[in-house]
Design a protein around this motif. Sequence first.
Motif, PDB file in Angstrom:
ATOM      1  N   PRO A 140       0.831  -1.207   0.000  1.00 36.90           N
ATOM      2  CA  PRO A 140       0.000   0.000   0.000  1.00 36.90           C
ATOM      3  C   PRO A 140       0.861   1.251   0.000  1.00 36.90           C
ATOM      4  CG  PRO A 140       0.029  -0.999   2.187  1.00 36.90           C
ATOM      5  CD  PRO A 140       0.705  -1.976   1.260  1.00 36.90           C
ATOM      6  N   VAL A 141       0.406   2.259  -0.719  1.00 37.45           N
ATOM      7  CA  VAL A 141       1.167   3.491  -0.880  1.00 37.45           C
ATOM      8  C   VAL A 141       0.536   4.601  -0.042  1.00 37.45           C
ATOM      9  CG1 VAL A 141       1.952   5.240  -2.530  1.00 37.45           C
ATOM     10  CG2 VAL A 141       1.885   2.819  -3.202  1.00 37.45           C
ATOM     11  N   PHE A 142       1.366   5.346   0.674  1.00 37.14           N
ATOM     12  CA  PHE A 142       0.927   6.457   1.507  1.00 37.14           C
ATOM     13  C   PHE A 142       1.698   7.707   1.093  1.00 37.14           C
ATOM     14  CE2 PHE A 142       0.119   2.596   3.774  1.00 37.14           C
ATOM     15  CZ  PHE A 142      -1.068   2.792   4.444  1.00 37.14           C
ATOM     16  N   ALA A 143       1.083   8.872   1.315  1.00 35.24           N
ATOM     17  CA  ALA A 143       1.723  10.120   0.896  1.00 35.24           C
ATOM     18  C   ALA A 143       1.538  11.198   1.952  1.00 35.24           C
ATOM     19  CB  ALA A 143       1.148  10.592  -0.443  1.00 35.24           C
ATOM     20  N   ALA A 144       2.528  12.076   2.041  1.00 30.37           N
ATOM     21  CA  ALA A 144       2.496  13.213   2.968  1.00 30.37           C
ATOM     22  C   ALA A 144       3.007  14.444   2.248  1.00 30.37           C
ATOM     23  CB  ALA A 144       3.350  12.922   4.204  1.00 30.37           C
ATOM     24  N   LEU A 145       2.252  15.531   2.327  1.00 33.21           N
ATOM     25  CA  LEU A 145       2.657  16.798   1.716  1.00 33.21           C
ATOM     26  C   LEU A 145       2.622  17.883   2.778  1.00 33.21           C
ATOM     27  CD1 LEU A 145       1.708  18.231  -1.723  1.00 33.21           C
ATOM     28  CD2 LEU A 145       1.515  19.694   0.278  1.00 33.21           C
ATOM     29  N   ASP A 146       3.673  18.681   2.815  1.00 27.64           N
ATOM     30  CA  ASP A 146       3.804  19.773   3.792  1.00 27.64           C
ATOM     31  C   ASP A 146       4.086  21.062   3.040  1.00 27.64           C
ATOM     32  OD1 ASP A 146       4.476  21.528   5.847  1.00 27.64           O
ATOM     33  OD2 ASP A 146       6.469  20.646   6.156  1.00 27.64           O
ATOM     34  N   ALA A 214      -3.510   9.637   2.120  1.00 28.60           N
ATOM     35  CA  ALA A 214      -2.602  10.776   2.052  1.00 28.60           C
ATOM     36  C   ALA A 214      -3.068  11.827   3.043  1.00 28.60           C
ATOM     37  CB  ALA A 214      -2.572  11.364   0.643  1.00 28.60           C
ATOM     38  N   ARG A 215      -2.114  12.607   3.516  1.00 27.85           N
ATOM     39  CA  ARG A 215      -2.448  13.775   4.315  1.00 27.85           C
ATOM     40  C   ARG A 215      -1.660  14.952   3.760  1.00 27.85           C
ATOM     41  NH1 ARG A 215      -2.620  14.634  10.950  1.00 27.85           N
ATOM     42  NH2 ARG A 215      -4.041  16.425  10.841  1.00 27.85           N
ATOM     43  N   LEU A 216      -2.374  16.004   3.423  1.00 23.68           N
ATOM     44  CA  LEU A 216      -1.790  17.167   2.775  1.00 23.68           C
ATOM     45  C   LEU A 216      -2.023  18.367   3.677  1.00 23.68           C
ATOM     46  CD1 LEU A 216      -3.497  16.534  -0.694  1.00 23.68           C
ATOM     47  CD2 LEU A 216      -1.487  15.376   0.239  1.00 23.68           C
ATOM     48  N   ILE A 217      -0.951  18.926   4.214  1.00 18.33           N
ATOM     49  CA  ILE A 217      -1.103  19.954   5.246  1.00 18.33           C
ATOM     50  C   ILE A 217      -0.482  21.275   4.810  1.00 18.33           C
ATOM     51  CG2 ILE A 217      -1.095  18.219   7.088  1.00 18.33           C
ATOM     52  CD1 ILE A 217       1.769  19.228   7.782  1.00 18.33           C
TER      53      ILE A 217
END
Length: 470
Positions: A140-146, A214-217
């Motif tokens: 499974p692929v997860f993503a984080a953007l800051d 994904a979580r994009l903050i």
Amino acid sequence: MEDHEAGAGAPEVGVSRDSPTPSGQASPSTGRYGRQVQPRSGNGQAGDTSHDHKGQNGPHQNGKPKKRRKRRRGRKVFARDEARPVISGTSVSAAGEAPAARPPQPAASIAPQSSIAQLPPASPRPEQGARTPPPLQELPVFAALDLGTNNCRLLVAVPTRHGQFRVIDAFSRIVRLGEGLTANGRLGAAAMDRAVEALKICGDKLRNRKVRKARLIATEACRTAANGVEFLERVEREAGLKLEIIDRQTEARLAVSGCGSLVERDTQGVVLFDIGGGSSEIALIDLTGQRSPRLANHIVSWTSLPVGVVSLAERFGGRTVTRAIFGAMVEDVAMRLRAFDGRDRLSHLLSSPKFHLLGTSGTVTTLAGVHLDLERYDRRRVDGLWMDRDSVDRMVEKLVGWDFQQRVANPCIGADRADLVLAGCAILEAIRAVWPSERLRVADRGLREGILSELMADDGVWRNSGRGRQ
């Protein structure tokens, strides 16, 4: 402007570095910046730079199998004018599936003006009877953007061993979204344009992968700007990304979560600080009781100072910084720290050899790079590096003594950070005055790694896969 730091280049997330050698130098396994983002193979950062090669057996000749190598190449991804599916910040459904015209790619992509991010090389075949981990493409692929005041950063990763993950794609660019914010209270047009262009690249990267969550903050710049919400609406329209503005407490917790593996088992107390562009988060961590798997559970006090390298440099000046100006910057931050009621919650541990500072920011990684006299920033040598008190003193003194052009000329600073690094040093000095420590550990990781760790833990991928998976 490409950010030195890419979130890419170490072994595997969650692995703690060994204690320092007597010389205080980093061990070969340690490793923030590089003008072009390089992919890392773990430790919360991006993967190996080589393409994925798989050996395949061909026809036998002279009784020996003929080996063939198949080269897998990334394909260019270009932003298109059609409407982009919106990628929201928790789970990705339509956004996780690529548009019909651009099917998901097993190999990493090359986006315009971005870094090259490629899958790590194939592992050797396990011996007969050994447990075989799932292929990388099946994980499974997860993503984080800051999106911060100074940088836009993305990490895409898959879980590996319990508590760890491998980064398969990364992007980082200096956008200076908060430029002029201190004076005007609003995000400027040019700054917003730079950020949107970077976010379009991030959106294309995400749409070309089947992302489970994904979580994009967005942080301080969007938190405080009068037009912050309006800007994020534009981001959703033009880049197809739906970002959430997180509060300062959440930002501090995520920074702690991202650095957990750099706090060793025998540590009793840590002051973790993240010097950002528009704010600086500080968390006091008491580990004298029974230790939880999540370092953030041990936070006994925290604060977020509404001052960072961009905002401080804009107020005091960043290009020409005399010793008097530097001292005024330090005092400005010290005044804010004196108003922090929880600052004494670790006073009983300050004299312990098992107490130390842990810094995650461009300021401390820059100091580490200058300390190591690197010809080019090398994350593997910087992330996890221990610096003693005297070494930090010498590096701060050296930078304060340099003029602007000398700072530009240093490969670990460069033109993009030369006007910001002394503001960061001033914040660091104010922190060190309140919590004096003989040791400072440098972290080339932070919010994105914390997001990925929490997403994977909450999703149960490590629990379901067992502790022993490689």
